[in-house]
Design a protein around this motif. Sequence first.
Motif, PDB file in Angstrom:
ATOM      1  N   ALA A  41     -47.336 -56.137   1.438  1.00  0.00           N
ATOM      2  CA  ALA A  41     -45.982 -55.627   1.228  1.00  0.00           C
ATOM      3  C   ALA A  41     -44.970 -56.776   1.113  1.00  0.00           C
ATOM      4  O   ALA A  41     -43.967 -56.641   0.419  1.00  0.00           O
ATOM      5  N   TRP A  42     -45.264 -57.900   1.766  1.00  0.00           N
ATOM      6  CA  TRP A  42     -44.338 -59.038   1.729  1.00  0.00           C
ATOM      7  C   TRP A  42     -44.176 -59.630   0.336  1.00  0.00           C
ATOM      8  O   TRP A  42     -43.040 -59.750  -0.146  1.00  0.00           O
ATOM      9  N   PRO A  43     -45.273 -60.016  -0.339  1.00  0.00           N
ATOM     10  CA  PRO A  43     -45.070 -60.551  -1.701  1.00  0.00           C
ATOM     11  C   PRO A  43     -44.510 -59.498  -2.662  1.00  0.00           C
ATOM     12  O   PRO A  43     -43.713 -59.821  -3.542  1.00  0.00           O
ATOM     13  N   LEU A  44     -44.898 -58.243  -2.474  1.00  0.00           N
ATOM     14  CA  LEU A  44     -44.366 -57.184  -3.325  1.00  0.00           C
ATOM     15  C   LEU A  44     -42.863 -57.030  -3.106  1.00  0.00           C
ATOM     16  O   LEU A  44     -42.083 -56.913  -4.062  1.00  0.00           O
ATOM     17  N   CYS A  45     -42.445 -57.046  -1.856  1.00  0.00           N
ATOM     18  CA  CYS A  45     -41.027 -56.955  -1.534  1.00  0.00           C
ATOM     19  C   CYS A  45     -40.267 -58.145  -2.122  1.00  0.00           C
ATOM     20  O   CYS A  45     -39.178 -57.986  -2.673  1.00  0.00           O
ATOM     21  N   PHE A  46     -40.856 -59.334  -2.033  1.00  0.00           N
ATOM     22  CA  PHE A  46     -40.198 -60.526  -2.572  1.00  0.00           C
ATOM     23  C   PHE A  46     -39.987 -60.398  -4.078  1.00  0.00           C
ATOM     24  O   PHE A  46     -38.903 -60.672  -4.597  1.00  0.00           O
ATOM     25  N   VAL A  47     -41.015 -59.971  -4.789  1.00  0.00           N
ATOM     26  CA  VAL A  47     -40.923 -59.837  -6.250  1.00  0.00           C
ATOM     27  C   VAL A  47     -39.903 -58.749  -6.614  1.00  0.00           C
ATOM     28  O   VAL A  47     -39.076 -58.937  -7.516  1.00  0.00           O
ATOM     29  N   LEU A  48     -39.935 -57.630  -5.924  1.00  0.00           N
ATOM     30  CA  LEU A  48     -38.996 -56.549  -6.223  1.00  0.00           C
ATOM     31  C   LEU A  48     -37.562 -56.935  -5.851  1.00  0.00           C
ATOM     32  O   LEU A  48     -36.611 -56.580  -6.557  1.00  0.00           O
ATOM     33  N   ASP A  49     -37.406 -57.693  -4.764  1.00  0.00           N
ATOM     34  CA  ASP A  49     -36.080 -58.174  -4.400  1.00  0.00           C
ATOM     35  C   ASP A  49     -35.566 -59.147  -5.462  1.00  0.00           C
ATOM     36  O   ASP A  49     -34.394 -59.122  -5.819  1.00  0.00           O
ATOM     37  N   ASP A  50     -36.462 -59.990  -5.983  1.00  0.00           N
ATOM     38  CA  ASP A  50     -36.073 -60.917  -7.039  1.00  0.00           C
ATOM     39  C   ASP A  50     -35.684 -60.145  -8.302  1.00  0.00           C
ATOM     40  O   ASP A  50     -34.734 -60.514  -9.003  1.00  0.00           O
ATOM     41  N   LEU A  51     -36.386 -59.064  -8.592  1.00  0.00           N
ATOM     42  CA  LEU A  51     -36.044 -58.223  -9.730  1.00  0.00           C
ATOM     43  C   LEU A  51     -34.664 -57.576  -9.535  1.00  0.00           C
ATOM     44  O   LEU A  51     -33.849 -57.521 -10.466  1.00  0.00           O
ATOM     45  N   ALA A  52     -34.409 -57.102  -8.325  1.00  0.00           N
ATOM     46  CA  ALA A  52     -33.099 -56.521  -8.022  1.00  0.00           C
ATOM     47  C   ALA A  52     -32.013 -57.581  -8.178  1.00  0.00           C
ATOM     48  O   ALA A  52     -30.933 -57.308  -8.727  1.00  0.00           O
ATOM     49  N   TYR A  53     -32.292 -58.805  -7.713  1.00  0.00           N
ATOM     50  CA  TYR A  53     -31.328 -59.897  -7.864  1.00  0.00           C
ATOM     51  C   TYR A  53     -31.092 -60.200  -9.343  1.00  0.00           C
ATOM     52  O   TYR A  53     -29.962 -60.434  -9.769  1.00  0.00           O
ATOM     53  N   TYR A  54     -32.161 -60.193 -10.128  1.00  0.00           N
ATOM     54  CA  TYR A  54     -32.042 -60.453 -11.556  1.00  0.00           C
ATOM     55  C   TYR A  54     -31.070 -59.464 -12.200  1.00  0.00           C
ATOM     56  O   TYR A  54     -30.165 -59.849 -12.947  1.00  0.00           O
ATOM     57  N   TRP A  55     -31.245 -58.168 -11.923  1.00  0.00           N
ATOM     58  CA  TRP A  55     -30.379 -57.167 -12.533  1.00  0.00           C
ATOM     59  C   TRP A  55     -28.958 -57.265 -12.015  1.00  0.00           C
ATOM     60  O   TRP A  55     -27.996 -57.090 -12.777  1.00  0.00           O
ATOM     61  N   SER A  56     -28.802 -57.551 -10.747  1.00  0.00           N
ATOM     62  CA  SER A  56     -27.466 -57.738 -10.191  1.00  0.00           C
ATOM     63  C   SER A  56     -26.777 -58.916 -10.875  1.00  0.00           C
ATOM     64  O   SER A  56     -25.606 -58.832 -11.270  1.00  0.00           O
ATOM     65  N   HIS A  57     -27.507 -60.012 -11.031  1.00  0.00           N
ATOM     66  CA  HIS A  57     -26.943 -61.204 -11.664  1.00  0.00           C
ATOM     67  C   HIS A  57     -26.677 -60.959 -13.146  1.00  0.00           C
ATOM     68  O   HIS A  57     -25.662 -61.398 -13.696  1.00  0.00           O
ATOM     69  N   ARG A  58     -27.570 -60.261 -13.807  1.00  0.00           N
ATOM     70  CA  ARG A  58     -27.363 -59.944 -15.235  1.00  0.00           C
ATOM     71  C   ARG A  58     -26.110 -59.088 -15.421  1.00  0.00           C
ATOM     72  O   ARG A  58     -25.325 -59.328 -16.326  1.00  0.00           O
ATOM     73  N   PHE A  59     -25.933 -58.088 -14.554  1.00  0.00           N
ATOM     74  CA  PHE A  59     -24.712 -57.285 -14.613  1.00  0.00           C
ATOM     75  C   PHE A  59     -23.489 -58.155 -14.343  1.00  0.00           C
ATOM     76  O   PHE A  59     -22.420 -57.916 -14.896  1.00  0.00           O
ATOM     77  N   GLY A  60     -23.664 -59.169 -13.466  1.00  0.00           N
ATOM     78  CA  GLY A  60     -22.583 -60.100 -13.180  1.00  0.00           C
ATOM     79  C   GLY A  60     -22.115 -60.865 -14.404  1.00  0.00           C
ATOM     80  O   GLY A  60     -20.981 -61.351 -14.452  1.00  0.00           O
TER      81      GLY A  60
END
Length: 138
Positions: A41-60
Motif C-alpha cells: 500500500a505504501w508504494p501505491l499510495c506514493f504513486v497515487l499521491d504523486d499523481l494527485a500532485y501532478y493534477w493539482s500542479h497542472r491545474f495550477g
Amino acid sequence: IGLGSTVVGALVGLLGFGLFLWLYQFRVFDFGEQWWTVWWAWPLCFVLDDLAYYWSHRFGHRVRWFWASHVNHHSSQHYNLSTALRQSWTGFLTLGFVFTLPLVLLGFHPVMIAICGGFNLIYQFWIHTEAIDRMPRW
C-alpha cells in the motif's frame, strides 16, 4: 514568503487532516486495523499521491483560479532552492486538496498519505534547483 506559507500551511493542514480523518470512515477499501503493515500500500499510495500532485500542479498552471495562487512560485529570476519555498499564503483558498481526497476514499489512511506526501515534497524540493542538472522522472 516561505515562512508565512509554512505557518499558514501548518494551520490549514491541521484542518485538512481533520477533514481527511472524518472522510476516512467512508472509505471504499479497508486495509485493516494495522494498515501501516500492508507493505504494497505504501508504494501505491506514493504513486497515487504523486499523481494527485501532478493534477493539482497542472491545474495550477492551466486554471486561472489556481494560477492566481501558484504564480508567486514562478516569480523568481533564478531556479534555486528558495524558489521551492516561494509559495502563496492563499493556496488553501484554491481548494487544491480535493485532488488528494480520492486517496482517502480509496482507503489510504490520512497518516500514510501525509508521509507519502512528505517524501513527494522532498523530491519536488530538489527539482527546483539549477544545481542538479536533471532528476529522474518516472
